[in-house]
Design an enzyme around this catalytic site. Structure first.
Site, short mmCIF file in Angstrom:
data_model
loop_
_atom_site.label_atom_id
_atom_site.label_comp_id
_atom_site.label_asym_id
_atom_site.label_seq_id
_atom_site.Cartn_x
_atom_site.Cartn_y
_atom_site.Cartn_z
N HIS A 77 0.83 -1.20 0.00
CA HIS A 77 0.00 0.00 0.00
C HIS A 77 0.87 1.27 0.00
CE1 HIS A 77 -3.05 -3.01 0.63
NE2 HIS A 77 -2.49 -3.36 1.78
N GLU B 230 -2.24 0.40 8.10
CA GLU B 230 -1.38 -0.69 7.65
C GLU B 230 -0.24 -0.16 6.80
OE1 GLU B 230 -1.38 -4.58 4.70
OE2 GLU B 230 -3.22 -3.41 4.95
N HIS C 101 2.85 -6.98 4.95
CA HIS C 101 1.48 -6.52 5.13
C HIS C 101 1.03 -6.81 6.56
CE1 HIS C 101 0.07 -5.74 0.92
NE2 HIS C 101 1.18 -6.43 0.66
N GLU D 202 1.35 -11.59 6.22
CA GLU D 202 0.37 -10.84 7.02
C GLU D 202 0.85 -10.94 8.46
OE1 GLU D 202 -1.88 -9.02 5.76
OE2 GLU D 202 -2.74 -9.94 3.95
#
Length: 215
Positions: free
Chosen positions: A9, A46, A101, A178
């Site tokens: 992101h 995040e 992430h 993650e």
């Protein structure tokens, strides 16, 4: 050795929906160029978490003598698209790469999940190596951090995914991690901690070194 790091992101993705919502081919299907990512209930994003951990990891690896290829160098921009991120690491001829992430899972769920690529033809030659690297990452997180394996995703912290450009398009051994669930209060307290972020970076560093030394 060259290491690829993709902090998922970007901090201003939410300001340009026309850019991040445009469709790109991920090797199997069309998906959004990028997304805004998730955040904790208190608003810690995040994108910022990913970038901070990536920065610590980059510094650790450079200290070790590695060359590092980053897909973004700021948290004040938009993108790049997930396809561009994968191409950047491929063009950098990374020996191994990690996509960093954090998840936005069910509030009751905890833990990390290691996402591994599924063979799609062009990435066939890195599937076995990616799986070895994924096991190294899982072992390092379990021994060097307080984050458990996910209670809601995958089996024993490992997940095979064929719907992500970063894994479908990779030409180098790679996993997507993650690191925990930002929507869970216990995980969020860890993920927003500078100390824990540094521990994650050191765990990734140890896993990368172990993977590279085995060849």
């Amino acid at each position: 050795m060259t290491i690829g790091i993709d902090p998922g992101h970007n901090g201003l993705n939410g300001t340009d929906p026309s850019y991040i919502d445009r469709q790109v081919w991920n090797g199997r299907e069309w998906e959004n160029c990028d997304t805004t990512g998730t955040e904790t209930d208190s608003g810690y994003t995040e994108a910022l978490f990913n970038f901070r951990v990536a920065g610590y990891l980059r510094a650790d690896l450079i200290r070790d003598g590695a060359k590092v290829v980053m897909t973004r160098t700021t948290n004040k921009g938009v993108g790049p698209c997930v396809t561009t991120r994968s191409y950047t690491i491929n063009r950098g001829h990374a020996n191994v790469a990690v996509d960093i992430h954090a998840d936005g899972g069910p509030p009751a769920g905890r833990g990390f999940a290691v996402l591994e690529p599924v063979a799609d033809g062009p990435n066939n030659h890195v599937i076995a190596a990616s799986a070895r690297f994924g096991r190294d990452i899982r072992s390092a997180l379990l021994t060097r951090t307080a984050m458990p394996v996910s209670t809601y995703d995958g089996v024993n912290g490992l997940v095979q995914r064929n719907d992500l450009a970063g894994l479908n398009l990779t030409r180098v051994p790679k996993i997507l991690i993650e690191c925990g669930n930002m929507r869970n209060a216990t995980d969020a307290a860890l993920l927003t901690s500078t100390l824990f972020q540094r521990q994650l970076a050191r765990a990734f560093e140890a896993a990368i070194i172990r993977f590279l030394h085995r060849g």
